[in-house]
Design an enzyme around this catalytic site. Sequence first.
Site, PDB file in Angstrom:
ATOM      1  N   HIS A 175      -2.481  39.101 -19.307  1.00 42.78           N
ATOM      2  CA  HIS A 175      -1.952  38.293 -18.198  1.00 42.78           C
ATOM      3  C   HIS A 175      -2.972  37.243 -17.761  1.00 42.78           C
ATOM      4  CE1 HIS A 175       0.204  37.371 -14.491  1.00 42.78           C
ATOM      5  NE2 HIS A 175      -0.948  37.484 -13.863  1.00 42.78           N
ATOM      6  N   GLU A 176      -4.230  37.627 -17.689  1.00 41.40           N
ATOM      7  CA  GLU A 176      -5.264  36.665 -17.291  1.00 41.40           C
ATOM      8  C   GLU A 176      -5.464  35.593 -18.358  1.00 41.40           C
ATOM      9  OE1 GLU A 176      -6.188  36.683 -14.313  1.00 41.40           O
ATOM     10  OE2 GLU A 176      -5.249  38.615 -13.919  1.00 41.40           O
ATOM     11  N   HIS A 179      -3.080  32.797 -17.898  1.00 41.56           N
ATOM     12  CA  HIS A 179      -3.519  31.813 -16.915  1.00 41.56           C
ATOM     13  C   HIS A 179      -4.467  30.791 -17.549  1.00 41.56           C
ATOM     14  CE1 HIS A 179      -1.521  33.744 -13.654  1.00 41.56           C
ATOM     15  NE2 HIS A 179      -2.299  34.804 -13.629  1.00 41.56           N
TER      16      HIS A 179
END
Length: 229
Positions: A175-176, A179
């Site tokens: 998920h990071e 980003h």
Amino acid sequence: MDFFKAQDTARAGTLRLILLFTLAVVSLVVVTNLLVMLFVGMLDSSQHTLPHRQPFEFRWDVFLGIGALVLLVIAGGSLYKMAALSRGGARVAASLGGRLIPQNSDDPSHRRLLNVVEEMAIAAGTAVPPVYLLERETGLNAFAAGATPANAGLGLTRGALDELDREQLQGVIAHEFSHILNGDMRLNIRLAGVLHGILLIGLIGYHLAHSRSYSSRGSRDSGGLALFG
């Protein structure tokens, strides 16, 4: 879970957030203008004893001048904060109290985290970012910071490192990395910069109000002493 629907929802939320920030800046400029004009008008009228003197007179030239000054302060504060946050995710993580996990760490939990980060970096086709551990944070959280994938950094709380298993950790790190790849970090830096500029106006008003209150109290104290001198 419908991935594309969730993606559209996230984009709509981002647009709403940008709109709210824009409205906040516009509202701040208008309210600050009116307050300053009212204060200056009341201060000016208090120095005149003519009965026909109006306590408040709206003037567009003053309004536009104050608006330009407020926008200049917000822009200056925003650019300063953006420049500070754009120096790299490592600096941001360190400023939050993060401790760099060295690549040669022999701690099993550290090795597991570093291996997961390396796996995700290979899958994403990016350089392996430095990883920082927030030792004092017991909640489950992680973040990516930096202006570009080249200077990105990852941060993870102690709670997430201790509580999540390897599969869950993969989901969090993936998920990071999303980003990092989608440019969300740049948007976050800009929004944080604008927020800093908005707060800067409040801080200036706070210090001006307290300095005026202190000077008024000092004048009263000096007057009282003069009466007894």
